[in-house]
Each structure stands twice: as structure tokens, then as C-alpha cells.
Design an enzyme around this catalytic site. Structure first.
Site, mmCIF file in Angstrom:
data_model
loop_
_atom_site.group_PDB
_atom_site.id
_atom_site.type_symbol
_atom_site.label_atom_id
_atom_site.label_comp_id
_atom_site.label_asym_id
_atom_site.label_seq_id
_atom_site.Cartn_x
_atom_site.Cartn_y
_atom_site.Cartn_z
ATOM 1 N N HIS A 71 47.526 33.082 46.750
ATOM 2 C CA HIS A 71 47.642 34.521 46.517
ATOM 3 C C HIS A 71 46.287 35.209 46.537
ATOM 4 C CE1 HIS A 71 51.862 34.104 45.378
ATOM 5 N NE2 HIS A 71 51.505 33.078 44.640
ATOM 6 N N HIS B 19 38.992 36.568 40.012
ATOM 7 C CA HIS B 19 39.607 36.488 41.333
ATOM 8 C C HIS B 19 39.476 37.843 42.035
ATOM 9 C CE1 HIS B 19 42.785 37.838 38.539
ATOM 10 N NE2 HIS B 19 43.040 38.673 39.525
ATOM 11 N N HIS C 175 40.904 40.950 45.077
ATOM 12 C CA HIS C 175 42.001 41.623 45.777
ATOM 13 C C HIS C 175 41.440 42.473 46.906
ATOM 14 C CE1 HIS C 175 45.071 40.624 42.742
ATOM 15 N NE2 HIS C 175 44.092 40.773 41.873
ATOM 16 N N GLU D 204 43.207 47.109 44.017
ATOM 17 C CA GLU D 204 44.527 47.414 43.463
ATOM 18 C C GLU D 204 44.502 48.782 42.789
ATOM 19 O OE1 GLU D 204 47.115 43.697 42.923
ATOM 20 O OE2 GLU D 204 45.686 43.685 41.244
ATOM 21 N N HIS E 36 38.535 40.957 39.570
ATOM 22 C CA HIS E 36 39.095 40.939 38.223
ATOM 23 C C HIS E 36 38.535 39.770 37.424
ATOM 24 C CE1 HIS E 36 43.008 43.188 39.575
ATOM 25 N NE2 HIS E 36 41.950 43.991 39.489
ATOM 26 N N THR F 245 48.989 42.249 37.209
ATOM 27 C CA THR F 245 49.371 42.870 38.474
ATOM 28 C C THR F 245 50.088 41.891 39.392
ATOM 29 O OG1 THR F 245 47.245 42.387 39.553
ATOM 30 C CG2 THR F 245 47.418 44.451 38.323
#
Length: 274
Positions: free
Chosen positions: A111, A137, A139, A143, A156, A224
Site C-alpha cells: 500500500h 510512511h 502517500h 492525502e 506520515h 486514512t
């Protein structure tokens, strides 16, 4: 007892090992969080979820009864942050970050790219409460939105208190100059999902992924990623950091997008420290 609280008590231990992955990312998969940054399958029995097609965010609640909060929750993340509606709160002080160079290991949880800490020497303190860093991690794109605009990426940092509460420190990322410290991670970046962590040589300094100014937006939200557990303290730093276009492209080649769409703010307030 509320559904989200029952889920939190049941799933929390596994999530920390797996959200240290995504915070919207599982622990092993990313925002996220020990109740989930990323970011994440929480257990071997958790339903498969993704960011596209029949297992995309709009379908998460249909995939597993444990994911119900993804559609029924009233305090979901991420959100859009309209700066004109942010409340300046004089009683809030900037987040105190105490990170030190530490041994870390990196993994692709399917992911996101998640980095796990090998010590418990890193923490943040907000309003007198201390939270220990569990994992961080990424994104793409961001987000959270600010004034309806995404940043190129978002980082994050997922933290947990002694009481089991989660706090996620979010850093927005824009294209610009290269981040030299990040190169230590990207040099061993796993392009495919892997179950075994890859040790990153030497120590890694998380401070070098942060902006100099730590003023932030604060609000109460959720993981999230499934199970979208609520009760997460969000600290979204106002000032972004820069990565080179090549560094962002290296992540995008693995995850073209791994962001949950923004959720309704509802009656929640967004505050900022002064």
C-alpha cells in the site's frame, strides 16, 4: 461502548505492527497507525483493500465488517484545510519533536513504503502529552489538501502514547531540491511488496525530513486506511519540505497514487498553534 472504541480495543495491538505502515497506511502497510499512517492489512483475515477499482476507498466499508467506520464515521481523515476557516488558538504551542538518528528498516507493504523504527528513542509532545514514534510512511499525492490543493506527496509519522492513543505528524512535500537524507532510504527502496524488512545501513535522521518551522494545523480525525479508526490526533505541519523531482518519481514508479480522498469535516474545528 461505541463501535470505533470496541474496534480500537480489539484491533489496536495488531495495527501497531501493521500500521506502522500506513496512516492511512497500515503498520505494515502504511497513515498509519497503530489503530489502523500510513496504511494495511491488520491481520491475516482482513479483507484485501486498495486504492483502485472494486476495492478502492469508496468500497472499503463493503469489504469487511471491521471497515464499517470508513463509511459511518463522523471524524474521518484526510480533510481539506481551508486556511480562512482555521482557528488560531493562543493556548496551543508548536509540537515538540525529539527525534535522534536511529536504526531503521524499510518495506513495501503493498500500500505504501513504510519505515519501521528499531528503537523507542523518538517522540513528540503536544499539549503535555508524549507519543512515541512507531513508523513512518508516504502517500502520493498528498492525502490532506490545503485550500483545495494537493501537495506532490505527504509523509506520515505515526506515534502512540502509553495509553494507546495515536498521533500522526504530517509533512507535505513539494518538488524542489533533493533531500540528501532521504537518499539513504531510496537507495534500498523495494519496488515490489516484501514481507521481510530491509535494514537501512547506518542510522537515519528523521529530523532531516522535517521543515525548520513546526507550526501546524490540528484536528481530530482517523486512520486514512482501513479500518479507518477514529480518535487520532492529527498535526499537519503548515510548511512543506522539498524533494527532487527524481525522488518523487522514484516513489511514483512504485505507487502511482496511494491517497484516500478528502473526507467531510462536519462539525469539527481545525486549529493552529501560534
Amino acid at each position: 461502548m461505541s463501535l470505533s472504541k470496541r474496534l480500537s480495543q480489539i484491533l489496536f495491538p495488531v495495527m501497531v505492527m501493521s500500521v506502522m505502515a500506513g496512516c492511512g497506511d497500515n503498520t505494515q502497510n502504511s497513515e498509519a497507525a497503530s489503530k489502523q499512517e500510513p496504511s494495511t492489512p491488520i491481520s491475516a483475515h482482513q479483507a484485501h483493500w486498495s486504492y483502485e477499482g472494486e476495492t478502492s476507498p469508496e468500497h472499503w466499508a463493503e469489504l469487511d465488517k471491521l471497515f464499517t467506520t470508513c463509511s459511518t464515521g463522523k471524524a474521518q481523515s484526510p480533510i481539506n484545510i481551508p486556511q480562512e476557516k482555521v482557528k488560531d488558538e493562543a493556548s496551543l504551542s508548536p509540537v515538540s519533536v525529539e527525534y535522534s538518528p536511529s536504526p531503521v528498516a524499510i518495506m513495501n507493504n503493498g500500500h505504501t513504503i513504510q519505515v519501521n523504527l528499531k528503537n523507542q528513542d523518538n517522540r513528540i509532545t503536544i499539549e503535555g502529552k508524549t507519543y512515541m514514534l512507531q513508523q513512518f510512511h508516504f502517500h502520493l499525492p498528498s492525502e490532506h489538501e490545503v485550500d483545495d490543493k494537493h501537495a506532490d506527496m505527504e509523509l506520515h509519522f505515526v506515534h502512540k502514547s502509553d495509553e494507546g492513543k495515536l498521533a500522526v505528524l504530517s509533512v507535505l512535500i513539494t518538488k524542489g531540491t533533493e533531500n540528501a537524507e532521504l537518499s539513504k532510504l531510496w537507495s534500498v527502496l523495494p519496488s515490489e511488496e516484501n514481507k521481510e524488512e530491509i535494514a537501512v545501513p547506518g542510522n537515519f535522521d528523521m529530523n532531516k525530513l522535517l521543515p525548520a518551522d513546526l507550526h501546524s494545523f490540528r484536528y481530530q480525525g482517523s486512520l486514512t486506511t482501513p479500518p479507518c479508526t477514529e480518535g487520532v490526533q492529527w498535526i499537519v505541519l503548515e510548511h512543506p519540505v522539498q524533494w527532487s523531482e527524481a525522488q518523487i518519481s522514484q516513489f511514483a514508479a512504485i505507487f502511482p497514487h496511494d491517497n484516500r480522498p478528502v473526507q467531510t469535516l462536519g462539525s469539527r474545528e481545525i486549529e493552529s498553534d501560534e
